[in-house]
Design an enzyme around this catalytic site. Sequence first.
Site, PDB file in Angstrom:
ATOM      1  N   GLY A  41       0.821  -1.209   0.000  1.00  0.00           N
ATOM      2  CA  GLY A  41       0.000   0.000   0.000  1.00  0.00           C
ATOM      3  C   GLY A  41       0.845   1.244   0.000  1.00  0.00           C
ATOM      4  N   GLY A  43       1.204   5.027   1.910  1.00  0.00           N
ATOM      5  CA  GLY A  43       0.793   5.893   3.014  1.00  0.00           C
ATOM      6  C   GLY A  43       1.074   7.340   2.685  1.00  0.00           C
ATOM      7  CB  SER A  44       0.863  10.408   4.734  1.00  0.00           C
ATOM      8  OG  SER A  44      -0.215   9.868   5.390  1.00  0.00           O
ATOM      9  CG  PHE A  45       5.271  10.582   5.520  1.00  0.00           C
ATOM     10  CD1 PHE A  45       5.369  11.924   5.227  1.00  0.00           C
ATOM     11  CD2 PHE A  45       4.702  10.188   6.706  1.00  0.00           C
ATOM     12  CE1 PHE A  45       4.909  12.868   6.128  1.00  0.00           C
ATOM     13  CE2 PHE A  45       4.243  11.131   7.604  1.00  0.00           C
ATOM     14  CZ  PHE A  45       4.345  12.473   7.317  1.00  0.00           C
ATOM     15  N   GLY A  46       5.187   7.455   2.155  1.00  0.00           N
ATOM     16  CA  GLY A  46       5.910   6.547   1.261  1.00  0.00           C
ATOM     17  C   GLY A  46       5.090   5.337   0.863  1.00  0.00           C
ATOM     18  CB  THR A  47       5.406   3.086  -1.838  1.00  0.00           C
ATOM     19  OG1 THR A  47       5.125   4.335  -2.458  1.00  0.00           O
ATOM     20  CG2 THR A  47       4.551   2.013  -2.471  1.00  0.00           C
ATOM     21  CB  VAL A  48       4.128  -0.184   2.711  1.00  0.00           C
ATOM     22  CG1 VAL A  48       4.469  -1.369   3.573  1.00  0.00           C
ATOM     23  CG2 VAL A  48       4.144   1.080   3.545  1.00  0.00           C
ATOM     24  CE  LYS A  66       5.369   3.416   6.182  1.00  0.00           C
ATOM     25  NZ  LYS A  66       4.715   3.516   7.442  1.00  0.00           N
ATOM     26  CG  ASP A 163       0.218   9.052  12.438  1.00  0.00           C
ATOM     27  OD1 ASP A 163      -0.946   9.371  12.752  1.00  0.00           O
ATOM     28  OD2 ASP A 163       0.545   8.750  11.283  1.00  0.00           O
TER      29      ASP A 163
HETATM   30  N1  LIG Z   1       4.561  -4.180   8.921  1.00  0.00           N
HETATM   31  C1  LIG Z   1       3.533  -4.326   8.103  1.00  0.00           C
HETATM   32  N2  LIG Z   1       2.997  -5.533   7.880  1.00  0.00           N
HETATM   33  C2  LIG Z   1       1.943  -5.661   7.050  1.00  0.00           C
HETATM   34  N3  LIG Z   1       1.353  -4.649   6.386  1.00  0.00           N
HETATM   35  C3  LIG Z   1       1.846  -3.417   6.549  1.00  0.00           C
HETATM   36  C4  LIG Z   1       2.964  -3.178   7.419  1.00  0.00           C
HETATM   37  N4  LIG Z   1       3.246  -1.844   7.394  1.00  0.00           N
HETATM   38  C5  LIG Z   1       2.347  -1.283   6.565  1.00  0.00           C
HETATM   39  N5  LIG Z   1       1.506  -2.212   6.042  1.00  0.00           N
HETATM   40  C6  LIG Z   1       0.396  -1.959   5.117  1.00  0.00           C
HETATM   41  O1  LIG Z   1       0.868  -1.105   4.082  1.00  0.00           O
HETATM   42  C7  LIG Z   1      -0.108  -0.121   3.773  1.00  0.00           C
HETATM   43  C8  LIG Z   1       0.525   1.278   3.808  1.00  0.00           C
HETATM   44  O2  LIG Z   1       0.990   1.529   5.130  1.00  0.00           O
HETATM   45  P1  LIG Z   1       1.526   2.925   5.654  1.00  0.00           P
HETATM   46  O3  LIG Z   1       1.867   2.752   7.089  1.00  0.00           O
HETATM   47  O4  LIG Z   1       2.556   3.471   4.760  1.00  0.00           O
HETATM   48  O5  LIG Z   1       0.338   3.892   5.429  1.00  0.00           O
HETATM   49  P2  LIG Z   1      -0.951   4.181   6.262  1.00  0.00           P
HETATM   50  O6  LIG Z   1      -0.774   3.743   7.688  1.00  0.00           O
HETATM   51  O7  LIG Z   1      -2.078   3.605   5.499  1.00  0.00           O
HETATM   52  O8  LIG Z   1      -1.022   5.751   6.182  1.00  0.00           O
HETATM   53  P3  LIG Z   1      -0.113   6.849   6.884  1.00  0.00           P
HETATM   54  O9  LIG Z   1       1.173   6.922   6.164  1.00  0.00           O
HETATM   55  O10 LIG Z   1      -0.914   8.078   6.732  1.00  0.00           O
HETATM   56  O11 LIG Z   1       0.089   6.472   8.317  1.00  0.00           O
HETATM   57  C9  LIG Z   1      -1.258  -0.311   4.727  1.00  0.00           C
HETATM   58  O12 LIG Z   1      -2.284  -1.003   4.062  1.00  0.00           O
HETATM   59  C10 LIG Z   1      -0.709  -1.173   5.823  1.00  0.00           C
HETATM   60  O13 LIG Z   1      -1.694  -2.041   6.349  1.00  0.00           O
END
Ligand SMILES: Nc1ncnc2c1ncn2[C@@H]1O[C@H](COP(=O)(O)OP(=O)(O)OP(=O)(O)O)[C@@H](O)[C@H]1O
Length: 653
Positions: A41, A43-48, A66, A163
């Site tokens: 997915g 998020g606000s700052f980067g791609t995961v 991330k 956060d």
């Molecule tokens: N450690 C992890 N294990 C499994 N899924 C993850 C993990 N970290 C992030 N994800 C998934 O990746 C996606 C993007 O996560 P990310 O934390 O970058 O953004 P967010 O929490 O949706 O938004 P924000 O950056 O605003 O906090 C989400 O769907 C999240 O459930």
Amino acid sequence: MPKFEELEAHSSCHVHSLSTPITPVPSNLIAKRYSILQRLGRGSFGTVYLVQDTRARDGEKLKVLKEIPLGDLRPNETVHASQEAQLLSQLHHPAIITFYSSFLHRDSFCIITEYCEDRDLDCHLEEVREAGQSLPETQVTDWLIQLLLGLHYMHNRRILHRDLKAKNIFLKRNIVKIGDFGVSCLLMGSCDLATTFTGTPYYMSPEVLNHHGYDSKSDIWALGCILYEMCCLSHAFEGHNFLSVVMKIVEGETPRLTASYSLELNTLMQRMLEKTPSSRLSAAEALKTKFIEDSMQILKHKFCSLTLRDKTSAGERDAAQILKAVQRKVHLQTLREKSELDRMTPRERMRLRKLQAADDKARRLRRLAEEKYQENHFRMQELRSLHFEKVSLDVLNESAGDAVHQTAPIPSENYRSLGCSQPMGRQQQDKMRMSEPVGREIPEDPQTAEVYYYMDGFESCTDEEEEEREEGDTLTSETLCHTYGQDSDLEAMMRHMEQVLEGELSVAEAVPEEGQCVPMGPPVINSTMAETRIQRMTESVSRRLGLTVFQRVYNYLKGARERQEDEGSIRQALSSLVERPSDGFEVDQLLYYEEQLQGAREGAREVAREVAREGAREGAREGAREGAREGAREVSREGAREGAREGAREGAR
Ligand SMILES: Nc1ncnc2c1ncn2[C@@H]1O[C@H](COP(=O)(O)OP(=O)(O)OP(=O)(O)O)[C@@H](O)[C@H]1O
């Protein structure tokens, strides 16, 4: 544009399925070890991304990467963030997602963390809501306890989350884990701007919105909001637009839980949502409340029986393996008795070799079963000694008892009678994995056959039986591995609970003051991150509303805020522009962010101007001082010269 090659797009609220594992291509490895499996997915700052760590041990290969674009930053500007990341990687708690490492990759800052395959709490709550169900109180308190333990651990180490929200809490089998701990601080530093940009409006505390600074109690506020969300499946403070949410948080009444949840849980939540930080509970204080202590006793028993059951079922599986091996062995032994060695055909000899292999196998399995039995026995004794009689009885009746009986009827003497001697170590077991020769006939000539067998290490069996046995082996070792990983988290969590229950927790928690949390990102990353967040938000809202509608809403709201229109007329005007007035929420938030960033920039420019003015003033002062000094020196030099001339004239006269 994604920087890394994405192998599979992925929607955030779907189970992360990896039905077709992707073999990593070595040349595509990031930091020479991570290969991208899929995008989880954005998020606000980067791609995961979900990645495979090619250098990790089996069972620990799946990790999360991330990727945070840093724009035009120079690498040395991120050194500080990398150093802080080092600190984070030294912290370990079962309720905190493990932070493995960070590094720079092209123009991105990359963070490697633990992977949680059971998705985030936000997705889980959405599913519960969609199914028209609710979470039972025991589930809510079990998760709350773990989250409090994790928060307490980090707050004690002077690290704030900043956060905390349902999207940053992950489920991993029986436990919950907080993600991104310290990361916002790492990237944004700890100034007011950072707080504004990393926080999510629904979870922001009154002190943050009033610009009174962020401390550990602000994390507790966010946890109080999450507790409400777990029970009521909606935000604790909701509104049609950003400012109305802000008003509710700052001035509104503290929400209550529905009657289906206990008064104690409701009271705890309200104490976590006290508007004044000093009256709000700390994590340590919440853990020491009677309600949490009582619930923690129950949770500890639950975890205890879970680890025991895991180990017991692993023991049962081992016992089944042993039984299978014994049956096979009896069959082969009959064969051995019937034949005399020198009259054997190569095929029979082959069977004999297999018999030996079966001996080894049985010996290994027996050893495993004995170890498991001892472990279970030890744990049961532990349980008894801790006076958990009821739980011990349940466990004995339900599962351990069964397993003990299943394991016990195969006493070790039986195996000894089958000619087994030395037990085999784990590494040896791995080496003993059998390889299957394909389409090769066993030579009939005894001597040639001997060489053949030798080359094959006596283990070249093609029988279906052997295949089954191989499959069984793989399963056993994988299950043991899996159980071990799970157990270590559960056991660590139990240890943390014991500490609290045994009073080894200082209630006077070291509360980090504003600006004191360990990672302090450099300001240059700070404003870049803020810009990234604004940019991402603009993209996402304009995609959702359509560019034209977005522009209209943006322009209207900007003017309305400048004209200080009241909330009623804003809502009415918005209803003619968008389907739901709540659609304007993010645009409102975006305007707020822009204002904050603008303010921060002006502040920085003002500071720079002031520094320049002060420099100029100081320069002028220094110039004047130097001029005066030079003047004085000139005067005294002139005086001396004049004195000398006068002296000379006087002498001549
Ligand atoms: N450690 C992890 N294990 C499994 N899924 C993850 C993990 N970290 C992030 N994800 C998934 O990746 C996606 C993007 O996560 P990310 O934390 O970058 O953004 P967010 O929490 O949706 O938004 P924000 O950056 O605003 O906090 C989400 O769907 C999240 O459930």
